[in-house]
Motif scaffolding. Sequence first.
Motif, PDB file in Angstrom:
ATOM      1  N   ILE A   1       5.462  75.201  74.701  1.00 24.55           N
ATOM      2  CA  ILE A   1       4.024  75.396  74.877  1.00 24.55           C
ATOM      3  C   ILE A   1       3.754  76.201  76.137  1.00 24.55           C
ATOM      4  N   ASN A   2       4.499  75.922  77.201  1.00 27.95           N
ATOM      5  CA  ASN A   2       4.315  76.664  78.449  1.00 27.95           C
ATOM      6  C   ASN A   2       4.601  78.146  78.247  1.00 27.95           C
ATOM      7  N   ASN A   3       5.684  78.465  77.539  1.00 26.60           N
ATOM      8  CA  ASN A   3       6.006  79.870  77.280  1.00 26.60           C
ATOM      9  C   ASN A   3       4.952  80.532  76.402  1.00 26.60           C
ATOM     10  N   THR A   4       4.444  79.793  75.413  1.00 26.73           N
ATOM     11  CA  THR A   4       3.419  80.344  74.535  1.00 26.73           C
ATOM     12  C   THR A   4       2.144  80.651  75.303  1.00 26.73           C
ATOM     13  N   VAL A   5       1.733  79.721  76.158  1.00 25.20           N
ATOM     14  CA  VAL A   5       0.519  79.933  76.951  1.00 25.20           C
ATOM     15  C   VAL A   5       0.720  81.075  77.947  1.00 25.20           C
ATOM     16  N   ARG A   6       1.911  81.158  78.525  1.00 32.32           N
ATOM     17  CA  ARG A   6       2.191  82.239  79.481  1.00 32.32           C
ATOM     18  C   ARG A   6       2.088  83.601  78.814  1.00 32.32           C
ATOM     19  N   LEU A   7       2.466  83.681  77.532  1.00 32.39           N
ATOM     20  CA  LEU A   7       2.343  84.955  76.817  1.00 32.39           C
ATOM     21  C   LEU A   7       0.876  85.350  76.647  1.00 32.39           C
ATOM     22  N   THR A   8       0.016  84.384  76.363  1.00 28.57           N
ATOM     23  CA  THR A   8      -1.406  84.698  76.213  1.00 28.57           C
ATOM     24  C   THR A   8      -2.011  85.132  77.547  1.00 28.57           C
ATOM     25  N   VAL A   9      -1.580  84.513  78.634  1.00 26.32           N
ATOM     26  CA  VAL A   9      -2.078  84.916  79.954  1.00 26.32           C
ATOM     27  C   VAL A   9      -1.480  86.266  80.350  1.00 26.32           C
ATOM     28  N   TYR A  10      -0.216  86.492  79.972  1.00 31.00           N
ATOM     29  CA  TYR A  10       0.447  87.765  80.288  1.00 31.00           C
ATOM     30  C   TYR A  10      -0.304  88.935  79.668  1.00 31.00           C
ATOM     31  N   ALA A  11      -0.843  88.746  78.463  1.00 28.58           N
ATOM     32  CA  ALA A  11      -1.574  89.825  77.805  1.00 28.58           C
ATOM     33  C   ALA A  11      -2.843  90.196  78.568  1.00 28.58           C
ATOM     34  N   ARG A  12      -3.309  89.342  79.463  1.00 30.89           N
ATOM     35  CA  ARG A  12      -4.545  89.592  80.213  1.00 30.89           C
ATOM     36  C   ARG A  12      -4.287  89.738  81.715  1.00 30.89           C
ATOM     37  N   ARG A  13      -3.053  90.068  82.060  1.00 32.60           N
ATOM     38  CA  ARG A  13      -2.714  90.137  83.474  1.00 32.60           C
ATOM     39  C   ARG A  13      -3.485  91.244  84.200  1.00 32.60           C
ATOM     40  N   PHE A  14      -3.778  92.359  83.506  1.00 32.75           N
ATOM     41  CA  PHE A  14      -4.526  93.438  84.151  1.00 32.75           C
ATOM     42  C   PHE A  14      -5.997  93.051  84.335  1.00 32.75           C
ATOM     43  N   SER A  15      -6.514  92.227  83.426  1.00 29.52           N
ATOM     44  CA  SER A  15      -7.874  91.714  83.629  1.00 29.52           C
ATOM     45  C   SER A  15      -7.928  90.829  84.873  1.00 29.52           C
TER      46      SER A  15
END
Length: 310
Positions: free
Chosen positions: A201-215
């Motif tokens: 779950i941590n890796n999955t959530v990190r991927l969603t946050v990673y997609a918005r790192r520039f935001s």
Amino acid sequence: MVLNLLTNGVLCCNFAACMRKNNRHSIPLLSSQLTATVSVALVLLILGVMALLGVAAKNAADDIRSRIGFVVIMTEDADAAATQALKKTLEAAPYTAAVNYSSADDVLRKWNESMDAGADSVNALLGINPFLPEFEVAVKSEYASADSLSRIVKALRPVSCISDIKMQADMVSSINATIRSLGIVLLCVATALLMISFVLINNTVRLTVYARRFSIHTMKLVGATASFIRRPFIVSNMLNGIVAAFIATAILCGALFYAGTARTEITQFISWSEAAWIFAGLFAAGIIICTLAAFFAANRYLRLGYDDMF
């Protein structure tokens, strides 16, 4: 100078408008979030299955322990009054789960049935009934151990109307050892699955946050605070955890209902009240794990510089 002020003003207005939109609608459920929700639901589903199996194993073990007990054999001269008094004593004892009285004729009939012998074969051979009346006492699960049974038997032996007490101590120890080993295995598997679920779950959530790192970086440039940047990510992933827990709970409810209709004895080991506690635990686990994962993932990208995001 004027151009810089105008540029900063436009950025601030756009950022404020974006934040107001996010506050009204939260973060949209994009394809990445849908994937994350399904992944979390599958992990919670596995945890729920293991929890249900653990509850079923515990209830089955208690049922097996409740069948453990001892046999009280009466004396030949025990009259009806003494037999009735002993029966009341056994039924009132705190360790008793069930008491079954068998007369000498009943014991003879059970023996013939177990040995596949003809009716009254022992009586016909010996001319008498060699058996005595007896009580079969089943104890509660918390008393189903060799030490507890030994103390109970020791307290009953001085009773004058009791001839002998039979207790299978070796079988009791073997059953308890098997149940204990099974419990340790289930506990180890559940702990391992919990750790694996948190990592997934941590890796999955990190991927969603990673997609918005520039935001996140853009928000930092216009002066947004860390808590302000983290809030939408935490709220979004908390909602994902709730939706995922709802999906897992719906699947488990359907499976449990189908299993209960197909095999009615399953309901003896898993009640709906126990299942409700497990479902509530799935919602709590989904919310807590997703919230913590979003918090730590957002913090990670808050600390990164622009060059480190590539």
